[in-house]
Design an enzyme around this catalytic site. Structure first.
Site, PDB file in Angstrom:
ATOM      1  N   SER A 106      48.239  58.914  52.741  1.00  0.00           N
ATOM      2  CA  SER A 106      49.349  58.791  51.797  1.00  0.00           C
ATOM      3  C   SER A 106      49.411  57.326  51.378  1.00  0.00           C
ATOM      4  O   SER A 106      48.878  56.461  52.082  1.00  0.00           O
ATOM      5  CB  SER A 106      50.656  59.166  52.518  1.00  0.00           C
ATOM      6  N   TYR A 118      56.324  59.033  59.874  1.00  0.00           N
ATOM      7  CA  TYR A 118      55.318  59.362  58.852  1.00  0.00           C
ATOM      8  C   TYR A 118      54.476  58.133  58.514  1.00  0.00           C
ATOM      9  O   TYR A 118      53.249  58.195  58.445  1.00  0.00           O
ATOM     10  CB  TYR A 118      56.058  59.877  57.611  1.00  0.00           C
TER      11      TYR A 118
HETATM   12  P1  NAD Z   1      53.014  71.241  52.198  1.00  0.00           P
HETATM   13  O1  NAD Z   1      54.297  71.228  52.962  1.00  0.00           O
HETATM   14  O2  NAD Z   1      52.930  71.942  50.892  1.00  0.00           O
HETATM   15  O3  NAD Z   1      51.834  71.819  53.111  1.00  0.00           O
HETATM   16  C1  NAD Z   1      51.700  71.451  54.438  1.00  0.00           C
HETATM   17  C2  NAD Z   1      50.685  72.363  55.088  1.00  0.00           C
HETATM   18  O4  NAD Z   1      50.539  71.930  56.448  1.00  0.00           O
HETATM   19  C3  NAD Z   1      51.087  73.833  55.130  1.00  0.00           C
HETATM   20  O5  NAD Z   1      49.918  74.628  54.937  1.00  0.00           O
HETATM   21  C4  NAD Z   1      51.579  74.027  56.571  1.00  0.00           C
HETATM   22  O6  NAD Z   1      51.366  75.346  57.062  1.00  0.00           O
HETATM   23  C5  NAD Z   1      50.669  73.058  57.294  1.00  0.00           C
HETATM   24  N1  NAD Z   1      51.185  72.619  58.589  1.00  0.00           N
HETATM   25  C6  NAD Z   1      52.338  71.972  58.858  1.00  0.00           C
HETATM   26  N2  NAD Z   1      52.448  71.774  60.183  1.00  0.00           N
HETATM   27  C7  NAD Z   1      51.333  72.302  60.755  1.00  0.00           C
HETATM   28  C8  NAD Z   1      50.859  72.428  62.074  1.00  0.00           C
HETATM   29  N3  NAD Z   1      51.557  71.976  63.128  1.00  0.00           N
HETATM   30  N4  NAD Z   1      49.690  73.056  62.285  1.00  0.00           N
HETATM   31  C9  NAD Z   1      48.972  73.552  61.254  1.00  0.00           C
HETATM   32  N5  NAD Z   1      49.358  73.453  59.972  1.00  0.00           N
HETATM   33  C10 NAD Z   1      50.530  72.842  59.732  1.00  0.00           C
HETATM   34  O7  NAD Z   1      52.612  69.692  52.064  1.00  0.00           O
HETATM   35  P2  NAD Z   1      51.725  68.884  51.016  1.00  0.00           P
HETATM   36  O8  NAD Z   1      52.626  68.051  50.220  1.00  0.00           O
HETATM   37  O9  NAD Z   1      50.723  69.746  50.356  1.00  0.00           O
HETATM   38  O10 NAD Z   1      51.003  67.870  52.026  1.00  0.00           O
HETATM   39  C11 NAD Z   1      49.653  67.959  52.403  1.00  0.00           C
HETATM   40  C12 NAD Z   1      49.245  66.598  52.929  1.00  0.00           C
HETATM   41  O11 NAD Z   1      49.356  65.618  51.899  1.00  0.00           O
HETATM   42  C13 NAD Z   1      50.111  66.103  54.092  1.00  0.00           C
HETATM   43  O12 NAD Z   1      49.309  65.447  55.045  1.00  0.00           O
HETATM   44  C14 NAD Z   1      51.028  65.099  53.405  1.00  0.00           C
HETATM   45  O13 NAD Z   1      51.487  64.125  54.295  1.00  0.00           O
HETATM   46  C15 NAD Z   1      50.092  64.529  52.365  1.00  0.00           C
HETATM   47  N6  NAD Z   1      50.777  63.883  51.259  1.00  0.00           N
HETATM   48  C16 NAD Z   1      51.641  64.572  50.466  1.00  0.00           C
HETATM   49  C17 NAD Z   1      52.267  63.911  49.423  1.00  0.00           C
HETATM   50  C18 NAD Z   1      53.226  64.599  48.510  1.00  0.00           C
HETATM   51  O14 NAD Z   1      53.839  63.909  47.687  1.00  0.00           O
HETATM   52  N7  NAD Z   1      53.387  65.904  48.572  1.00  0.00           N
HETATM   53  C19 NAD Z   1      52.014  62.560  49.210  1.00  0.00           C
HETATM   54  C20 NAD Z   1      51.123  61.891  50.024  1.00  0.00           C
HETATM   55  C21 NAD Z   1      50.508  62.569  51.053  1.00  0.00           C
END
Ligand code: NAD
Length: 260
Positions: free
Chosen positions: A142, A155
């Protein structure tokens, strides 16, 4: 040619699902993972779209906070699709609170999901990647792996850790055909960010539009969300031969967040 196999953790929604879809589109077999039971994960319309590309698609429910579940995930992958060639450590969770009020169990969960799980998947995937002299490990970090925001200590700590872990493993594999990189997105509109917009609507009594606009304009100069598809296409590029010498990078895709 035998199709390569990708494991994308946390791929039942958001960024992970878009990455899985793009890899399948590009001819890879894909193992999806998440917390949801299989019948729920498979019911997602994107799952049928994934299966339409003629490659093998499987789903394995595993809570990555538990290392023995990660071991089981790898056994399943080996049995169903073969060894992991492309590992995308994407599963991640967020919680927002001041450090002195931060629930201890959520600190542990965030570190386990966003950081320690990547250690376990990497140590399990790397031996076969090394023996085949080809592999890709892509850690979805991130912008919070490179800069901080208040009230996100767990985080930010986990994502900075993930960027450091990426660099270290990239050095360990630098003379091999295995590359290790991190991607550092800014705001992407997924369930993880939706919760933060909803919290602004209810805590600050804002309209949904104003809450979204405030969230974006505070940090992201483009005032547009990065899309899951844009991140997925960066993953696909990092899997290509053109990216053979991109190693240990923390590639931000953030609408200008880090340029400020
Ligand atoms: P999301 O909430 O849409 O998806 C998260 C996924 O992780 C889901 O499939 C969930 O089932 C899975 N998950 C959560 N806890 C888990 C566990 N203990 N075991 C197995 N699976 C688990 O989130 P997203 O926004 O798509 O995020 C995906 C990645 O991108 C994350 O690492 C997040 O930190 C990173 N990210 C997101 C953003 C954003 O703005 N959305 C920005 C920077 C980084």
């Amino acid at each position: 040619m035998v199709a390569r196999t990708a494991l994308v953790t946390g791929s039942t929604s958001g960024i992970g699902l878009a990455i899985a879809l793009d890899l399948a589109r590009n001819g890879l077999n894909v193992l999806l993972n998440g917390l949801e039971p299989p019948e729920l994960a498979i019911a997602n319309p994107t799952y049928s779209e994934l299966s339409a590309h003629g490659t093998k698609v499987r789903y394995y429910q595993a809570d990555l906070r538990n290392p023995s579940n990660i071991q089981d995930l790898f056994h399943f992958c080996n049995a169903e699709l073969g060894p992991v060639d492309v590992l995308v450590n994407n599963a991640g969770i967020q919680h927002i609170a001041a450090v002195e009020e931060f629930p201890v169990e959520l600190w542990d969960s965030i570190l386990a999901t966003n950081l320690t799980a990547a250690f376990h998947t990497t140590r399990l995937a790397l031996p076969t990647m090394r023996s085949r002299n080809w592999g890709r490990i892509i850690n979805i970090a991130s912008v919070h792996g490179l800069v901080a925001s208040p009230r996100k200590s767990a985080y930010v700590a986990a994502k900075h850790g993930l960027v450091g872990f990426t660099k270290s493993v990239a050095l360990e594999t630098a003379t091999t055909g295995v590359t290790v990189n991190a991607i550092c997105p800014g705001w992407v509109l997924t369930p993880l960010v939706q919760k933060q917009i909803d919290a602004r609507v209810s805590n600050d009594n804002l309209s949904y539009e104003l809450a979204t606009q405030q969230l974006l304009s505070e940090k992201q100069p483009s005032e547009q969300f990065v899309t899951p598809q844009q991140i997925a296409e960066l993953v696909t590029f990092l899997c290509s031969p053109s990216a053979n010498n991109i190693r240990g990078s923390a590639w931000n895709i953030d609408g200008g967040w880090l340029a400020q």
